[in-house]
Design a protein around this motif. Structure first.
Motif, mmCIF file in Angstrom:
data_model
loop_
_atom_site.group_PDB
_atom_site.id
_atom_site.type_symbol
_atom_site.label_atom_id
_atom_site.label_comp_id
_atom_site.label_asym_id
_atom_site.label_seq_id
_atom_site.Cartn_x
_atom_site.Cartn_y
_atom_site.Cartn_z
ATOM 1 N N UNK C 259 0.788 -1.227 0.000
ATOM 2 C CA UNK C 259 0.000 0.000 0.000
ATOM 3 C C UNK C 259 0.817 1.270 0.000
ATOM 4 N N UNK C 260 2.130 1.159 0.022
ATOM 5 C CA UNK C 260 2.945 2.373 0.011
ATOM 6 C C UNK C 260 2.840 3.049 -1.344
ATOM 7 N N UNK C 261 2.880 4.390 -1.311
ATOM 8 C CA UNK C 261 2.776 5.159 -2.538
ATOM 9 C C UNK C 261 4.004 6.051 -2.664
ATOM 10 N N UNK C 262 4.800 5.860 -3.686
ATOM 11 C CA UNK C 262 5.996 6.669 -3.914
ATOM 12 C C UNK C 262 5.750 7.439 -5.190
ATOM 13 N N UNK C 263 5.767 8.755 -5.127
ATOM 14 C CA UNK C 263 5.409 9.550 -6.300
ATOM 15 C C UNK C 263 6.537 10.484 -6.699
ATOM 16 N N UNK C 271 18.912 -0.239 0.189
ATOM 17 C CA UNK C 271 18.578 -0.912 1.432
ATOM 18 C C UNK C 271 17.486 -0.251 2.249
ATOM 19 N N UNK C 272 16.861 0.799 1.750
ATOM 20 C CA UNK C 272 15.784 1.438 2.499
ATOM 21 C C UNK C 272 14.612 0.474 2.664
ATOM 22 N N UNK C 273 13.857 0.667 3.774
ATOM 23 C CA UNK C 273 12.662 -0.133 4.013
ATOM 24 C C UNK C 273 11.481 0.823 4.141
ATOM 25 N N UNK C 274 10.501 0.679 3.272
ATOM 26 C CA UNK C 274 9.349 1.579 3.275
ATOM 27 C C UNK C 274 8.160 0.826 3.852
ATOM 28 N N UNK C 275 7.579 1.356 4.932
ATOM 29 C CA UNK C 275 6.491 0.671 5.617
ATOM 30 C C UNK C 275 5.193 0.705 4.836
ATOM 31 N N UNK C 276 4.243 -0.080 5.290
ATOM 32 C CA UNK C 276 2.963 -0.184 4.604
ATOM 33 C C UNK C 276 2.206 1.136 4.613
ATOM 34 N N UNK C 277 1.501 1.407 3.530
ATOM 35 C CA UNK C 277 0.578 2.549 3.426
ATOM 36 C C UNK C 277 1.218 3.923 3.513
ATOM 37 N N UNK C 278 2.551 4.024 3.584
ATOM 38 C CA UNK C 278 3.123 5.357 3.681
ATOM 39 C C UNK C 278 3.067 6.043 2.322
ATOM 40 N N UNK C 291 8.112 4.580 8.303
ATOM 41 C CA UNK C 291 6.798 4.011 8.604
ATOM 42 C C UNK C 291 5.810 5.141 8.814
ATOM 43 N N UNK C 292 4.524 4.820 8.848
ATOM 44 C CA UNK C 292 3.499 5.842 9.096
ATOM 45 C C UNK C 292 3.812 6.591 10.384
ATOM 46 N N UNK C 293 4.152 5.816 11.414
ATOM 47 C CA UNK C 293 4.447 6.414 12.707
ATOM 48 C C UNK C 293 5.586 7.421 12.575
ATOM 49 N N UNK C 294 6.659 6.984 11.964
ATOM 50 C CA UNK C 294 7.824 7.861 11.851
ATOM 51 C C UNK C 294 7.461 9.134 11.102
ATOM 52 N N UNK C 295 6.567 9.018 10.125
ATOM 53 C CA UNK C 295 6.187 10.195 9.357
ATOM 54 C C UNK C 295 5.399 11.180 10.218
ATOM 55 N N UNK C 296 4.452 10.622 11.016
ATOM 56 C CA UNK C 296 3.610 11.530 11.801
ATOM 57 C C UNK C 296 4.352 12.115 13.005
ATOM 58 N N UNK C 297 5.112 11.250 13.608
ATOM 59 C CA UNK C 297 5.788 11.713 14.824
ATOM 60 C C UNK C 297 7.028 12.551 14.536
#
Lengths: 305, 305, 305, 305, 305, 305
Positions: C259-263, C271-278, C291-297
């Motif tokens: 569900x991640x969206x990269x635009x 080696x980056x890890x992109x979390x779900x739905x970000x 991750x979503x958390x890291x983005x919001x916090x």
């Protein structure tokens, strides 16, 4: 007409195949393909669908009074064909530690026998799924429409057959049966998932349900819901630990709206309602209602993060 | 070869069918299947596609100068076949309150006649959809490529045919036509949705458009967009109220990016742009631009929540 | 049987076709359809899959010792058929500025010749994809299961063939090959995307990868991931600028969860890890975990917004 | 590509059809084809052959223990299909003197019911034919070979089915069934011919047996034998008299060698032996042996001329 | 599974093909098969039969009011396909003395155009054949039965098409069309034979009609009749002289009973009746009646020996 | 729809099958059909024809430069399929005196191996037959026409394959192969017949050649010729003696015209010419010319009666 260097390409492809087979430690001995066939399983599932729902998924010229004739003939042929595929899977599994042919035969026969005996029970479960879809969708006009048109029901017919094969030690056949439904519906249910009666997936595209998920009675799901694993558990040496419970437990009467993602061995308590697009990695208490808003406004509401 | 207890299983399956039919109050009288056929509709839609776009979706050996011959022959056969299916749906509907066969015949014939007369108009609408796709996607090289390759266009051919059937009182046939496209494209448009000219869905997988959605001219959608219902409206006694408007109204020239979810009878005003993954349950004013950021940063911007 | 006004409708449809052709400035001259055929390409891809993986995707009665015979015969027929389709595409492209038939023939022949010579290399790449899937999914039991069952692998077989056609100047054939996989798997990879060895998409439904995306080695994706364009670049006069890099660059060993969206033309570092739905529209540094958390916090964590 | 005057030819063909229909006093009213179908009967006979000899002419995957399932299902479908064809024949016959649809339905249903009930008896007769072939041909190795390989046996399966239809008032269906065998075997038996048990035709090509021929038990025929009419009987006004006995009576245990021609209502007495290529238009006494030589040398030998 | 020396056999077969091609002075250059196809002609004839008799030999779902649509579409496709085959024959003929492709194209197009224009006339002739069969066989119940069931009528449909192709310089296509009927009916009519209206062959198996035979109006033949050549005419140096008239002339209203053999360029006068199995190598005067008896008893009766 | 007493008829048919099986002392044990399949052999022969004449009877898209690929793949598949059928025949033969499965396997494998090795020789013989037809028929325009169109050539392809199977101990497979040609051509050649190079049958319908016939080089036959047995030889106790030579010996360069019947172990001497319709039961000296006239006028001419 043009001429291509076909012989050269054939030789080069031969070389690449040899590399691959060497790297995989495959023999290059003469012999035929010994692997279950997607086409064969397509045909078998088609026959089983007819045998389970003769007047709806059987041949159009079928009549009530000869249903049993049709069911008996179709079933017998489908089971014999399934037996062939079962042997192929067991043989393939035994490629590293050969077993006597008769032993493989016995195992395959016993598995197919049990599979056959489970069919009436599966039909009863599928009836509950059809009813659940009919009752859960205000647009549904009849149970017949549900059976013929709803991708969620098609996915469940495949899943209940696949799960039975999975339990009987034929995970590869199970996987093929599941993927046939995945290709048609966009619904990806791992054959290992345990799903109780009255299950309904609406719309369905993008749903993913993992191998160790456990789902109770009368659960309802919408499109793009994921019941996934959070992290692959590893042992102290960092190796993947297979077979550990790693997907959600969903209790009776839960509803999960579109796009929600539930990850890890969490439990959604009885009757919980999970809103669209929410992201859940902790337990949700019975009866709770979780929405995006609730998550953002109330970070402290315990179970749902 | 192995022997299975086929006769026992046939008997058990017979028993489960009886239970089901009793629970559904179905008769067990002799007789044939009386239900529309997915295979028949597959063939009918294939023919109609050929009749609508003879040089692109008709037979490869077709030539301009005999287009009309092909269209006429194909259409006549398709309409006769559709008439048979229409009768089956009407008969099935009349199972609880039987109508005279001649009355059903008349209703079916009238519906198919109107459907046939609507075809030229549908072709014109579909031409506008093809143009919209061609103009909306910088990667498109020709209208022909769009017609042959784009799943969004395939979904719209099915939808425009299905919507016509839906309006003519054949919702089951409509549903089957819609599901045929859903299975191929992952785009799930309810036949009831009203969609004006120049509609374009890009990529498409996971799009869901509900029964009472109303979509204006030149609207563009990306994958995984949902135009859904927020809640099923109930009357004062808690019964589901069918047919009430419960899906969004999307005005002309709106663009909705991937993964956006619009729920309930809200209106997206003319020219609004809805960003990816946003979640909308309130009206959006004309010309507004709504993104995740705008939602989080500006909770007070009225229309978009 | 009922009678419909078929002749009238034929005439009306003829009129709409004329309108369309006039609006598109198409000639109405007699002649046959001159456009590549989806059915023909379906057959060609089926043959190429057999030629690439004879003992798994070839005919069930094939035997090791006659693999080369099968590969040679199948390949020759597939290449000749591809040549016919290549000519059709080139002819169609030349409809506005006609080229001599012999020149088109030469171009088509050269393209197919190069395509043929690329096949052994493609097989090697596909082997790396199969291995990546096998190693990346703890549920996979054998490389054979992966090859036969995994939609992500099917999508990559189509993509690697389609990308070759795209590079050789046959973007329409490439597009058709890509859409055949899209319809079956729900995975939509534009033929222009550059994807290095060892690529794995799990589950896959809803994945979209854009035309100018560049993907490194050993990248892993889950369902519903989008590698899209943020905005279509326009020149100073507001016209769409075709061909500009507008999709992400994904470096080696990146993992992107569901569900991640990269635009946009952003880079996900090695080696980056992109979390779900970000939702990502900026660069991500090598080794970062988003991750979503890291983005919001942590709105200030630089690379990931 | 070339252009032909298709529209002109269509119009000219239309004109010739009109001429023909006028000359035949056929209506030109709209409507569908109302005539039995050769293809439908081909399928019906194929099914009946499977129902009569399930383990030899049924599906290759059939097993003893589910023979009855197969027979029941196949039979039911074949009889329903035959009923449709029977109605078509009766309707066609009633084109000059219309009968109520329900009456035609009743007649058709009764005919098919009787036909169905006759099948076990037909199987018994056919078993006697198979045995006769096995015993009459020193080259035959098994009854199974005879059933699968001998054109004379195939012709008799068709004839016994056709003769039953003929007796039940469906001579056109009977004729089609007979011609299907004629095309495959070169053996032309009119459905009206009465043939008792244990009949064997060896080689068979060119055999013709007329409508009113009567053949006893254990008769044996070789290729190119004709049991024909000498002259068409006319009444005093010169009109053809239909239905009068005009073909030979062949008593039990007669043998007729290749190329012999027997014309008119003559009787070949019990146990007579007719040599190759002889031409007979008079009775032959029981036990007599007739050869070309005997005819030329002994013109006075009574019965045989 | 067993292993055979396939590579050795492939090599040996290659050697035998080389021997053959050398002996036939065939080139071994690369390239595709350039020869008319039996399968293609089977399909073309099937289409032409439908175009000639749409409501009887066309598709079962055809309706009167769309006959012309069907005829036009089918005809156009059949003629284009025939054009391809015509080019193949002309190209093959030109293998020893190459002609420019455009010239071959023109010749082929002109031949197919004439063939197309001849179709209405052929339909009229075939109608006369159908009527003749109906009137000539007391067992015939309707003209429709005759058209659908009588092998003699099938043979004449093929012959009249084949004869047209023969006259237009496409003898190989003609021959293939003729052999398709021969295989189904056992009736072998050379495409060169000239046959006037109202021709009827009853039963038909074993009938042979030679290339230069000329047959008048309303002629009737029974099974196994031969209209053959007595001797191949040679020139003074003993070479076969092709194209010389060498088969019988059969005048109007002649009847020839089963098994009769007429050899050489003899004339059977108007209204003559030839008995079964007689052997004729001299002229037969008009109105004469020739039987075996008459031949043996009356060796002096002039014309008939 | 009507209701028939299907269950009763199923029971009755079951009863008749039981009677038959009892009378034939067949077991009623469960199990599958164990008998060679006509359909399988049809497919095998089709493949072998393609492998023998790849550019004429192989796939239409075949090209010279990949002939060997096609031949190798097709041959391998055909031989494996033939091996399955060979096992079925040997198993069936062993039903009265069971043999170990491995022994049957070995025998079958050896037979198929020899069959495979004989194919190049068969191709050479068939080339001689094609040439003979081309040279023997003044109407033949090319060897290609002969190969594609002449039923006599088709019959010989089948016969030469069938005769090889017959010699290798697989007479049932041989018989099925022969009957496939019989059905298509009306030519009935027993697989046991020994036929040397350059054999040609013109027209062919009705030809019968018996099991022990021996035919030399360059022999030519016309339609309806019989090479049959006069009488079945019996031993002193009246039992049929199988395998005794009982059909004609036809020496090199003999021509036999249409309808001639040669019966018994007689010899037609080198270069003899047998006229149409003659009946021969004695030796014919080399170079002799036998006609009906010569027989009737010259009863004393020794060899020919």
């Amino acid at each position: 007409m043009a001429h291509f260097e076909v012989s050269d390409i054939v030789r080069a492809l031969h070389g690449v195949r040899d590399e691959w087979r060497d790297s995989q430690r495959r023999s290059r001995e003469p012999g035929a393909r010994e692997f279950p066939s997607r086409d064969a399983l397509t045909q078998i599932v088609e026959s089983l669908k007819g045998a389970l729902f003769p007047m709806r998924l059987g041949p159009p010229d079928l009549r009530h009074e000869s249903e049993d004739f049709y069911v008996g003939h179709t079933l017998d042929a489908a089971l014999q064909a399934l037996l062939v595929q079962a042997r192929l899977e067991l043989n393939f599994n035994a490629r590293h530690e050969p077993r006597p042919a008769s032993e493989i035969d016995d195992t395959a026969t016993e598995a197919v026998r049990r599979f056959a005996n489970a069919l009436p029970g599966l039909r009863r479960l599928l009836d509950s799924d059809v009813l659940a879809a009919y009752q859960g969708d205000p647009a549904a006009r009849s149970v017949d429409e549900v059976l013929l048109c709803y991708p969620g029901v098609l996915a469940m017919i495949h899943h209940r057959l696949a799960h039975e094969l999975y339990k009987l030690g034929l995970p590869l056949l199970a996987r093929i049966v599941a993927e046939l439904a995945h290709a048609q519906t966009g619904i990806d249910i791992h054959p290992g998932a345990q799903i109780d009666a009255g299950f309904f997936i609406d719309h369905g595209t993008g749903v993913v349900i993992g191998e160790t998920a456990v789902i109770g009675k009368r659960v309802r799901l919408y499109q793009a819901v994921t019941l996934g694993a959070k992290r692959f558990p590893t042992d102290t040496e960092g190796n993947l630990q297979k077979g550990l419970p790693r997907h959600p437990v969903v209790e009776d009467d839960v509803v999960i709206y579109a796009g929600a993602t539930i990850l890890g061995r969490v439990t959604l308590g009885k009757g919980a309602v999970i809103g669209g697009n929410v992201w859940i990695t902790d337990d949700v208490p019975p009866g709770a209602s979780v929405t995006q808003a609730s998550l953002q406004n109330a970070p402290k509401t315990g179970g749902a993060a």
